[in-house]
Motif scaffolding. Structure first.
Motif: not given
Ligand code: GTP
Ligand code: MG
Length: 168
Positions: A7-19, A58-65
């Motif tokens: 399972i990979l967690l992606v998303g904009e900064p500070k949305v709470g992925k790590t939390s 997955y921290s860092g900007k996520f871009r599908s391409h």
């Protein structure tokens, strides 16, 4: 039967992925988190579907391409947004991949209103989105459910099965 689930967690900064990951592991909300959680593996016997489950922050900007190795290896991707941040929701729609997606609206403790109205059109537009869930790393709401949905999306997919070889 699958050997394991990634399972990979992606998303904009500070949305709470790590939390979210830390809350799942420690069953309490961490006041401070590192930028990125170490990859964790949940042993089969404590997961609902009895499959070893790896969770990757997955921290860092996520871009599908821009396929990144860890993106390609993921069996399911949780796109995390923050329910109190419209911009983080809008970014969700720019993601399209060949694995099932789960939309995760975090920080539900901060709002009274659900973000479902905003999310539904996005869900209808992208068939690879399996489900959506609103949760809160802070008050531990729907955290275990979220990871259960992610497992289930891999083990018992309901949407169209994506065949990577058929996609350009
Ligand atoms: P980056 O790694 O920088 O992209 O951020 P992230 O998505 O990993 O977010 P992180 O877990 O670092 O959390 C960002 C901030 O949001 C921190 O101050 C957290 O304490 C806070 N936060 C995370 N989850 C929740 C939540 O459910 N409710 C509330 N109120 N705050 C939260
Ligand atoms: Mg982080």
């Amino acid at each position: 039967m699958r050997k394991d689930v990634r399972i990979l967690l992606v998303g904009e900064p500070k949305v709470g992925k790590t939390s979210l990951i830390m809350s799942l592991v420690s069953e309490e909300f961490p006041d401070e988190v590192p930028l990125r959680a170490e990859e964790i593996t949940i042993p089969a016997d404590v997961t609902p579907e009895r499959v070893p489950t790896h969770i990757v922050d997955y921290s860092g900007k996520f871009r599908s391409h821009t396929p990144h190795l860890s993106l390609l290896e993921a069996n399911v991707i949780c796109i995390v947004y923050s329910v109190n941040n419209k911009k983080s929701i809008e970014k969700v729609s720019s993601s399209a991949l060949m694995v099932p997606l789960i939309l995760v609206g975090n920080k539900s403790d901060l709002v009274e209103h659900s973000s479902m109205e905003t999310i539904l059109p996005i869900m209808n537009q992208y068939s690879e989105i399996e489900t959506c869930v609103e949760c809160s790393a802070k008050n531990l709401k729907n955290i275990s459910e979220l990871f259960y949905y992610a497992q289930k999306a891999v083990l018992h997919p309901t949407g169209p099965l994506y065949c990577p070889e058929e996609k350009e």
